[in-house]
Design a protein around this motif. Structure first.
Motif, PDB file in Angstrom:
ATOM      1  N   SER A 199     -67.187-136.539  31.693  1.00 20.46           N
ATOM      2  CA  SER A 199     -68.127-135.412  31.767  1.00 20.46           C
ATOM      3  C   SER A 199     -69.153-135.601  32.881  1.00 20.46           C
ATOM      4  O   SER A 199     -70.106-134.821  33.000  1.00 20.46           O
ATOM      5  CB  SER A 199     -68.859-135.244  30.427  1.00 20.46           C
ATOM      6  N   LYS A 200     -68.960-136.649  33.676  1.00 20.47           N
ATOM      7  CA  LYS A 200     -69.814-136.941  34.832  1.00 20.47           C
ATOM      8  C   LYS A 200     -71.274-137.192  34.438  1.00 20.47           C
ATOM      9  O   LYS A 200     -72.201-136.576  34.965  1.00 20.47           O
ATOM     10  CB  LYS A 200     -69.722-135.812  35.867  1.00 20.47           C
ATOM     11  N   VAL A 201     -71.440-138.098  33.480  1.00 23.71           N
ATOM     12  CA  VAL A 201     -72.781-138.579  33.154  1.00 23.71           C
ATOM     13  C   VAL A 201     -72.825-140.082  33.402  1.00 23.71           C
ATOM     14  O   VAL A 201     -71.789-140.752  33.436  1.00 23.71           O
ATOM     15  CB  VAL A 201     -73.182-138.275  31.692  1.00 23.71           C
ATOM     16  N   LEU A 202     -74.027-140.600  33.578  1.00 17.47           N
ATOM     17  CA  LEU A 202     -74.228-142.024  33.811  1.00 17.47           C
ATOM     18  C   LEU A 202     -74.575-142.713  32.500  1.00 17.47           C
ATOM     19  O   LEU A 202     -75.347-142.180  31.694  1.00 17.47           O
ATOM     20  CB  LEU A 202     -75.366-142.242  34.816  1.00 17.47           C
ATOM     21  N   ILE A 203     -74.023-143.895  32.290  1.00 20.48           N
ATOM     22  CA  ILE A 203     -74.319-144.694  31.105  1.00 20.48           C
ATOM     23  C   ILE A 203     -75.002-145.967  31.569  1.00 20.48           C
ATOM     24  O   ILE A 203     -74.416-146.763  32.318  1.00 20.48           O
ATOM     25  CB  ILE A 203     -73.034-145.015  30.311  1.00 20.48           C
TER      26      ILE A 203
END
Length: 351
Positions: A199-203
């Motif tokens: 989903s193109k998020v940073l963790i």
């Protein structure tokens, strides 16, 4: 210096939505001013000229000088700057290049503006629990007020111009500090993270960029604002937040149903160490507070989550030193941290 121990933390615990899983919502806007070079390209006189202009606005605007503090970071004691990092009000980049940098912060710490960091303005709202829409309205109001004095750099095809390409466009970044012990203990965290990355998020870890996860604490952040509107980004992050909450609740319920004694043991060991340990390192304290927080969800103990979230910050190294008004070596900090936690928790009993 000691007044900075509790200062700017009143926002913690205010939110009610999913605060047992989402500790905080942080949203910020990156903005630059047309008439000045970007901070990383500006000379020292240019950086100081910009912050002098901002300070003049601050002193002559009743909205700011009544409700906010203006801090020139290069004039602060080193420990105070480190405390501001631990409060998530300034960054390591500012700390490593203090010349011409500053911070405008509302007295409760909820709203703040970083000056001459990577961009001229980093306008930020910190909220307890899941509060993206409410935070966005506050952020818009503050941005509009600043725009009365400064002309933001904008391009019709690229949007707001920023130092980092990932912030081009609307310049909005949204991040959530989440507590996911259920998914971590059940081993389902990797599956969730694979879906989140698609989903193109940073963790990120507990302390943000380039840090590792500690005791089930993670930061989930939007990746890029280029090519999407503020409304689209807000909707996307709200949907992701609710998915995380639902997955974590399922994992916690499964653990308690199938391994209740083990869950109670996790809490009991943490409770025992906190109440009897003579020395506690910073990372160990975070892990123990995580397990106590885990026990609160199952009503093993009646203890305010707000207290736990405050202690996650108040037991950090710089905070402990500011509390005592002096620098301490690691051994003394570990002793002071253990004593502090013991004094807090001695007033509570397991149900």
């Amino acid at each position: 210096m000691r007044e900075f121990y509790y200062k700017y933390l009143k926002w913690i615990g205010e939110g009610n939505l999913h605060k047992d899983i989402i500790l905080s919502t942080r949203i910020r806007l990156a903005r630059n001013v047309r008439e000045f070079p970007f901070p990383n390209q500006a000379s020292e006189p240019q950086r100081k000229r910009f912050i002098n202009k901002v300070e003049w606005v601050f002193k002559n605007d009743t909205k700011f000088n009544k409700d906010y503090d203006f801090l020139r970071l290069e004039k602060l004691p080193k420990l105070v700057s480190e405390v501001l990092i631990e409060k998530h009000l300034i960054s390591e980049d500012q700390f490593n290049n203090l010349s011409g940098t500053g911070l405008i912060v509302r007295k409760d710490g909820k709203l703040s503006i970083r000056l001459n960091e990577e961009d001229h303005f980093r306008i930020q709202v910190l909220s307890g629990g899941l509060e993206i829409n409410e935070s966005w309205k506050m952020l818009q109001s503050l941005e509009n007020h600043i725009s009365e004095y400064f002309d933001f750099a904008f391009d019709n095809s690229m949007g707001y111009l920023t130092s980092c390409i990932t912030n081009l466009g609307c310049g909005l970044r949204i991040s959530l500090l989440v507590h996911l012990p259920g998914l971590t203990f059940t081993g389902k965290i990797k599956t969730l993270f694979r879906r989140l990355r698609s989903s193109k998020v940073l963790i990120r870890g507990f302390y943000g960029e380039n840090t590792k996860a500690i005791a089930g604490f993670y930061q989930i952040a939007s990746k890029s604002s280029l090519g999407c509107s503020e409304e689209e980004l807000i909707k996307k992050m709200e949907e992701i937040a609710l998915k995380i909450v639902n997955e974590e609740i399922k994992a916690r319920e499964l653990l308690f149903e199938e391994r209740r004694r083990w869950v109670e043991d996790i809490f009991g060991r943490a409770w025992g160490i906190i109440n009897y340990a003579k020395y506690l390192e910073s990372l160990e304290a975070i892990s123990l507070l995580s397990n106590i927080r885990f026990g609160i969800f199952y009503k093993i103990i009646n203890l305010p989550i707000k207290l736990l979230d405050l202690l996650l910050i108040l037991t950090l190294p710089a905070h402990l030193q500011v509390k005592l008004g002096r620098e301490m070596d690691s051994e003394e900090r570990d002793r002071v941290r253990a004593d502090l936690l013991h004094d807090v928790f001695k007033n509570y009993k397991i149900d």
